[in-house]
Design a protein around this motif. Structure first.
Motif, PDB file in Angstrom:
ATOM      1  N   VAL A  81      -2.372  12.703  -8.723  1.00 47.57           N
ATOM      2  CA  VAL A  81      -3.495  12.867  -8.063  1.00 47.57           C
ATOM      3  C   VAL A  81      -3.458  12.884  -6.650  1.00 47.57           C
ATOM      4  O   VAL A  81      -2.828  12.044  -6.020  1.00 47.57           O
ATOM      5  CB  VAL A  81      -4.457  11.661  -8.637  1.00 47.57           C
ATOM      6  CG1 VAL A  81      -5.871  11.824  -7.976  1.00 47.57           C
ATOM      7  CG2 VAL A  81      -4.538  11.580 -10.135  1.00 47.57           C
ATOM      8  N   HIS A  82      -4.251  14.041  -6.144  1.00 47.85           N
ATOM      9  CA  HIS A  82      -4.006  14.206  -4.790  1.00 47.85           C
ATOM     10  C   HIS A  82      -5.280  14.478  -4.260  1.00 47.85           C
ATOM     11  O   HIS A  82      -6.265  15.147  -4.999  1.00 47.85           O
ATOM     12  CB  HIS A  82      -2.926  14.843  -4.098  1.00 47.85           C
ATOM     13  CG  HIS A  82      -2.953  16.201  -4.626  1.00 47.85           C
ATOM     14  ND1 HIS A  82      -3.344  17.098  -3.933  1.00 47.85           N
ATOM     15  CD2 HIS A  82      -2.161  16.789  -5.592  1.00 47.85           C
ATOM     16  CE1 HIS A  82      -3.226  18.264  -4.382  1.00 47.85           C
ATOM     17  NE2 HIS A  82      -2.512  18.250  -5.637  1.00 47.85           N
ATOM     18  N   GLY A  83      -5.801  14.317  -2.883  1.00 38.06           N
ATOM     19  CA  GLY A  83      -6.978  14.710  -2.281  1.00 38.06           C
ATOM     20  C   GLY A  83      -7.110  14.606  -0.810  1.00 38.06           C
ATOM     21  O   GLY A  83      -5.914  14.474  -0.162  1.00 38.06           O
ATOM     22  N   VAL A  84      -8.218  14.446  -0.305  1.00 39.46           N
ATOM     23  CA  VAL A  84      -8.386  14.241   1.144  1.00 39.46           C
ATOM     24  C   VAL A  84      -9.665  13.170   1.333  1.00 39.46           C
ATOM     25  O   VAL A  84     -10.595  12.970   0.530  1.00 39.46           O
ATOM     26  CB  VAL A  84      -8.926  15.619   1.738  1.00 39.46           C
ATOM     27  CG1 VAL A  84      -7.717  16.483   1.713  1.00 39.46           C
ATOM     28  CG2 VAL A  84     -10.083  15.969   1.273  1.00 39.46           C
TER      29      VAL A  84
ATOM     30  N   GLN B  30      -4.719  13.131   3.907  1.00 38.23           N
ATOM     31  CA  GLN B  30      -4.529  13.511   2.570  1.00 38.23           C
ATOM     32  C   GLN B  30      -3.991  12.205   2.073  1.00 38.23           C
ATOM     33  O   GLN B  30      -3.343  11.595   2.413  1.00 38.23           O
ATOM     34  CB  GLN B  30      -3.337  14.818   2.242  1.00 38.23           C
ATOM     35  CG  GLN B  30      -3.858  16.146   3.045  1.00 38.23           C
ATOM     36  CD  GLN B  30      -2.517  16.988   2.835  1.00 38.23           C
ATOM     37  OE1 GLN B  30      -1.853  16.786   1.940  1.00 38.23           O
ATOM     38  NE2 GLN B  30      -2.736  17.996   3.976  1.00 38.23           N
ATOM     39  N   PHE B  31      -4.143  12.196   0.666  1.00 37.94           N
ATOM     40  CA  PHE B  31      -3.612  11.134   0.154  1.00 37.94           C
ATOM     41  C   PHE B  31      -2.990  11.778  -1.329  1.00 37.94           C
ATOM     42  O   PHE B  31      -3.282  12.818  -1.949  1.00 37.94           O
ATOM     43  CB  PHE B  31      -4.782  10.061  -0.265  1.00 37.94           C
ATOM     44  CG  PHE B  31      -5.754  10.606  -1.215  1.00 37.94           C
ATOM     45  CD1 PHE B  31      -5.643  10.662  -2.588  1.00 37.94           C
ATOM     46  CD2 PHE B  31      -7.185  10.970  -0.541  1.00 37.94           C
ATOM     47  CE1 PHE B  31      -6.789  10.790  -3.363  1.00 37.94           C
ATOM     48  CE2 PHE B  31      -7.886  11.365  -1.420  1.00 37.94           C
ATOM     49  CZ  PHE B  31      -7.920  11.243  -2.754  1.00 37.94           C
ATOM     50  N   ALA B  32      -2.057  10.749  -1.965  1.00 40.10           N
ATOM     51  CA  ALA B  32      -1.424  11.069  -3.268  1.00 40.10           C
ATOM     52  C   ALA B  32      -1.002   9.837  -4.091  1.00 40.10           C
ATOM     53  O   ALA B  32      -0.895   8.737  -3.313  1.00 40.10           O
ATOM     54  CB  ALA B  32      -0.028  11.843  -2.949  1.00 40.10           C
ATOM     55  N   LEU B  33      -1.235   9.867  -5.400  1.00 39.88           N
ATOM     56  CA  LEU B  33      -1.021   8.725  -6.236  1.00 39.88           C
ATOM     57  C   LEU B  33      -0.577   9.305  -7.650  1.00 39.88           C
ATOM     58  O   LEU B  33      -0.992   9.912  -8.318  1.00 39.88           O
ATOM     59  CB  LEU B  33      -2.277   7.901  -6.429  1.00 39.88           C
ATOM     60  CG  LEU B  33      -1.796   6.990  -7.513  1.00 39.88           C
ATOM     61  CD1 LEU B  33      -1.019   5.600  -6.666  1.00 39.88           C
ATOM     62  CD2 LEU B  33      -3.236   5.928  -7.839  1.00 39.88           C
ATOM     63  N   PRO B  34       0.907   8.881  -7.855  1.00 42.43           N
ATOM     64  CA  PRO B  34       1.353   9.351  -9.299  1.00 42.43           C
ATOM     65  C   PRO B  34       0.542   8.329 -10.327  1.00 42.43           C
ATOM     66  O   PRO B  34       0.490   7.192 -10.054  1.00 42.43           O
ATOM     67  CB  PRO B  34       2.803   9.202  -9.394  1.00 42.43           C
ATOM     68  CG  PRO B  34       3.008   8.101  -7.727  1.00 42.43           C
ATOM     69  CD  PRO B  34       1.739   8.368  -7.062  1.00 42.43           C
ATOM     70  N   VAL B  35       0.302   8.932 -11.383  1.00 44.85           N
ATOM     71  CA  VAL B  35      -0.415   8.160 -12.365  1.00 44.85           C
ATOM     72  C   VAL B  35      -0.011   8.801 -13.693  1.00 44.85           C
ATOM     73  O   VAL B  35       0.639   9.667 -13.911  1.00 44.85           O
ATOM     74  CB  VAL B  35      -1.840   8.205 -12.567  1.00 44.85           C
ATOM     75  CG1 VAL B  35      -2.579   7.849 -11.290  1.00 44.85           C
ATOM     76  CG2 VAL B  35      -2.351   9.684 -12.777  1.00 44.85           C
TER      77      VAL B  35
ATOM     78  N   SER C 107     -14.474  10.836   0.722  1.00 44.92           N
ATOM     79  CA  SER C 107     -12.972  11.178  -0.020  1.00 44.92           C
ATOM     80  C   SER C 107     -13.306  12.037  -1.286  1.00 44.92           C
ATOM     81  O   SER C 107     -14.579  11.952  -1.705  1.00 44.92           O
ATOM     82  CB  SER C 107     -12.174   9.974  -0.331  1.00 44.92           C
ATOM     83  OG  SER C 107     -12.538   9.321  -1.459  1.00 44.92           O
ATOM     84  N   TRP C 108     -12.404  13.068  -1.843  1.00 49.61           N
ATOM     85  CA  TRP C 108     -12.620  13.408  -3.050  1.00 49.61           C
ATOM     86  C   TRP C 108     -11.407  13.750  -3.367  1.00 49.61           C
ATOM     87  O   TRP C 108     -10.130  14.001  -2.716  1.00 49.61           O
ATOM     88  CB  TRP C 108     -13.650  14.661  -2.942  1.00 49.61           C
ATOM     89  CG  TRP C 108     -13.030  15.752  -1.985  1.00 49.61           C
ATOM     90  CD1 TRP C 108     -12.405  16.791  -2.147  1.00 49.61           C
ATOM     91  CD2 TRP C 108     -13.757  16.050  -0.699  1.00 49.61           C
ATOM     92  NE1 TRP C 108     -12.396  17.482  -1.125  1.00 49.61           N
ATOM     93  CE2 TRP C 108     -13.297  17.169  -0.384  1.00 49.61           C
ATOM     94  CE3 TRP C 108     -15.107  15.271  -0.274  1.00 49.61           C
ATOM     95  CZ2 TRP C 108     -13.676  17.700   0.864  1.00 49.61           C
ATOM     96  CZ3 TRP C 108     -15.264  15.955   0.921  1.00 49.61           C
ATOM     97  CH2 TRP C 108     -14.561  17.065   1.412  1.00 49.61           C
ATOM     98  N   ILE C 109     -11.177  14.107  -4.805  1.00 49.84           N
ATOM     99  CA  ILE C 109      -9.923  14.473  -5.285  1.00 49.84           C
ATOM    100  C   ILE C 109      -9.848  16.086  -5.527  1.00 49.84           C
ATOM    101  O   ILE C 109     -10.760  16.895  -5.846  1.00 49.84           O
ATOM    102  CB  ILE C 109      -9.827  13.828  -6.711  1.00 49.84           C
ATOM    103  CG1 ILE C 109      -9.511  12.519  -6.745  1.00 49.84           C
ATOM    104  CG2 ILE C 109      -8.675  14.761  -7.715  1.00 49.84           C
ATOM    105  CD1 ILE C 109      -9.941  11.614  -8.114  1.00 49.84           C
TER     106      ILE C 109
END
Length: 132
Positions: free
Chosen positions: A39-42, A80-85, A20-22
């Motif tokens: 933050v999002h990436g794959v 795809q992934f996402a995380l609010p920070v 994975s990466w951002i």
């Protein structure tokens, strides 16, 4: 090495492993304001599907589970992934690590073959961002 014969003791470069990466934020994104951001990436599960992705904003000291975005298309598919920070002003090392459906976790350190292929370590793919 290039031009040399294959060595059966080396890992295959045809069997891709969990990675994975951002994608964002990225150090070249320009000035980032402190506070809430996403933050999002794959992630890619290789021979297995992606089960989950975690994100760290402190260089791997702590992890939070990200939300997988879109449908699960099974093994060989990118997710795809996402995380609010919420980031305070300063320097932050963002990293992601994925886990596949068999429980294999993306490694912290590189496990590449002799030619330098297959490095999927989360530490090498972390990004450093500065917030103001």
């Amino acid at each position: 090495p290039p031009g040399g014969s294959g060595d059966p003791s080396q890992p295959s470069v045809q069997e891709m492993t969990i990675k994975s990466w951002i994608n964002s934020p990225h150090p070249e994104s320009g000035e980032l304001r402190s506070g809430q951001l996403q933050v999002h990436g794959v992630a890619f599960g290789g021979l297995h599907g992606v089960k989950r992705v975690e994100v760290s904003v402190d260089g791997g000291k702590s992890w939070r589970e990200a939300r997988l975005v879109g449908p699960d298309l099974g093994k060989y598919a990118w997710r795809q992934f996402a995380l609010p920070v919420k980031l305070s002003a300063g320097t932050h090392v963002l990293a992601s690590r994925a886990t596949d459906t068999r429980g294999n976790v993306q490694p912290e350190t590189r496990l590449e073959n002799q030619g330098g292929y297959n490095n999927t370590s989360w530490a090498d793919h972390a990004v450093k961002v500065q917030t103001v």
